[in-house]
Write a protein that holds these residues in place. Sequence first.
Motif, short mmCIF file in Angstrom:
data_model
loop_
_atom_site.label_atom_id
_atom_site.label_comp_id
_atom_site.label_asym_id
_atom_site.label_seq_id
_atom_site.Cartn_x
_atom_site.Cartn_y
_atom_site.Cartn_z
N GLN A 74 -43.54 11.79 10.56
CA GLN A 74 -43.27 13.14 10.12
C GLN A 74 -44.22 13.73 9.36
OE1 GLN A 74 -40.94 15.00 11.78
NE2 GLN A 74 -40.69 13.21 12.96
N PRO A 75 -44.67 15.28 9.13
CA PRO A 75 -45.55 15.84 8.28
C PRO A 75 -44.90 15.49 6.79
CG PRO A 75 -44.88 17.23 10.10
CD PRO A 75 -44.24 16.08 10.19
N GLY A 76 -45.80 15.01 5.84
CA GLY A 76 -45.54 14.93 4.68
C GLY A 76 -45.25 13.57 4.18
N GLU A 77 -45.01 12.86 5.15
CA GLU A 77 -44.59 11.15 4.76
C GLU A 77 -45.77 10.47 4.65
OE1 GLU A 77 -40.54 10.33 7.32
OE2 GLU A 77 -42.37 10.04 8.48
N THR A 78 -45.62 9.43 3.95
CA THR A 78 -46.65 8.73 3.55
C THR A 78 -46.39 7.16 4.51
OG1 THR A 78 -47.08 9.06 1.46
CG2 THR A 78 -47.97 6.85 1.95
N LEU A 79 -47.53 6.82 5.33
CA LEU A 79 -47.28 5.71 6.00
C LEU A 79 -48.30 4.53 5.67
CD1 LEU A 79 -47.60 7.11 9.76
CD2 LEU A 79 -45.75 7.08 8.27
N VAL B 275 -49.50 13.80 8.07
CA VAL B 275 -49.06 12.57 7.77
C VAL B 275 -50.17 12.14 6.75
CG1 VAL B 275 -48.06 10.41 8.22
CG2 VAL B 275 -47.43 12.39 9.61
N ARG B 276 -49.93 11.53 5.65
CA ARG B 276 -50.52 10.76 4.71
C ARG B 276 -50.69 9.22 5.14
NH1 ARG B 276 -49.72 8.39 -1.39
NH2 ARG B 276 -51.83 7.83 -1.74
N VAL B 277 -51.81 8.70 5.24
CA VAL B 277 -51.72 7.18 5.42
C VAL B 277 -52.66 6.40 4.31
CG1 VAL B 277 -52.85 5.57 7.25
CG2 VAL B 277 -51.85 7.76 8.06
N ILE B 278 -51.95 5.34 3.67
CA ILE B 278 -52.56 4.32 3.21
C ILE B 278 -53.15 3.17 4.02
CG2 ILE B 278 -52.08 2.61 1.16
CD1 ILE B 278 -50.20 4.45 0.00
N GLY B 279 -54.36 2.96 4.13
CA GLY B 279 -54.99 1.97 5.02
C GLY B 279 -55.51 0.69 4.46
N THR B 280 -55.10 -0.52 4.75
CA THR B 280 -55.59 -1.65 4.51
C THR B 280 -57.08 -1.91 5.05
OG1 THR B 280 -54.96 -3.21 6.16
CG2 THR B 280 -53.38 -2.68 4.29
N ALA B 281 -58.14 -2.33 4.34
CA ALA B 281 -59.40 -2.54 4.81
C ALA B 281 -60.15 -3.44 3.81
CB ALA B 281 -60.19 -1.29 4.75
N SER B 282 -61.13 -3.82 4.40
CA SER B 282 -62.14 -4.74 3.40
C SER B 282 -62.65 -3.90 2.38
CB SER B 282 -63.09 -5.43 4.22
OG SER B 282 -63.94 -4.70 4.90
N ASP B 283 -63.57 -4.45 1.51
CA ASP B 283 -64.37 -3.32 0.74
C ASP B 283 -65.33 -2.66 1.83
OD1 ASP B 283 -62.94 -4.26 -1.45
OD2 ASP B 283 -64.43 -5.65 -2.08
N ASP C 67 -43.25 6.87 -4.53
CA ASP C 67 -41.87 7.24 -3.80
C ASP C 67 -41.73 6.47 -2.54
OD1 ASP C 67 -41.78 9.15 -5.75
OD2 ASP C 67 -42.87 10.70 -4.57
N GLY C 68 -42.54 5.47 -2.17
CA GLY C 68 -42.37 4.63 -1.16
C GLY C 68 -43.15 5.07 0.08
N VAL C 69 -43.42 4.01 1.18
CA VAL C 69 -43.99 4.40 2.50
C VAL C 69 -42.59 4.33 3.52
CG1 VAL C 69 -46.23 3.32 1.64
CG2 VAL C 69 -44.39 2.02 2.84
N ALA C 70 -42.88 5.47 4.50
CA ALA C 70 -41.77 5.74 5.37
C ALA C 70 -41.92 4.94 6.57
CB ALA C 70 -41.82 7.16 5.66
N ALA C 71 -43.20 4.41 6.84
CA ALA C 71 -43.27 3.40 8.04
C ALA C 71 -44.26 2.55 7.94
CB ALA C 71 -43.23 4.21 9.21
#
Length: 311
Positions: free
Chosen positions: A141-146, A168-176, A206-210
């Motif tokens: 959903q808009p405004g959520e962080t995944l 939607v905001r996304v925190i994404g894992t990656a290598s350097d 505030d946590g990640v929603a999904a």
Amino acid sequence: MALQWMATAWGTPEDWELREVDVPSPRTGEVTIHVHAAGVNPADAKHVAVPRDGVALPLPIGYEVSGVLTAVGPDTAIASGAAAVGDEVIAFRVQGGYATDLTVPADLVLRKPSTLTHPASANLLLAGSTAAEMLAVTDAQPGETLLLHGASGAVGVAVLQLAAVRGVRVIGTASDAGAERVTRFGGTPVRYGSGLADRVRALAPDGVAAALDAVGTTEALDVSLELVADRQRIVTIADGARARRDGIRFIAGSLPDSARFRAQVRGELVDLAERGLLDVPLARTYPLAEAPEALRFLAEGHPGGKLALIP
């Protein structure tokens, strides 16, 4: 006659053969495509690596292409509307895309986005529809962080762009090495490895929603379960066994619900690409004859973008 790669034995791409094949004239409901580029995906090799029930060899390889219509069957339109010889098109979920020419069902064919090259267009829909389904089944959903595991890969980059369109905001894992790509496509990069959960908490107090898993590592799913309480908002495309065991979502193009969704979302993805909101970063292209080499490079991991075969 056309050239087409065929899996003639279960195993690796080195066992495939590039054969001359007849291209039948299209009947009603079919079109013939002269292929300008064929998308290269892990599934191309995975699906003929070991015997599968109900699947017989030889089997033509390749699920998506971009090219030009050279023939249109009588009273036939493609999925995006009327079609004529000379139209630039893409086709998705075909069989035998590693080819110079092929005749396919017209409902698998859409107009090519004018904003993308043929190599990029040939890689739009498999990764893009997978990404769209990941966002849909987790109800982003808009405004959520995944949290997105594997954010710098092909599916991950598509998720980043589709999430940005939705707010939607996304925190994404990656290598350097992959962090710059995550940032470029609108995500917040985080280094995977020991301490990942704590680094994510620091970025999302505030946590990640999904959580969306595009890599299938033990770490990815362990951290997802640690950070997301609602297991129906965790999805993986890479570990069906773990999904069944832990009660999280698993999606795959071979599943009926996934197949229906991915067929329905194709037009939206083409439209987003046409509007400049969905890009397909390319790593390199290969001549059609070097398909096994392209698959070897892809299997090494982290190619830095999509690959395409050029007939």
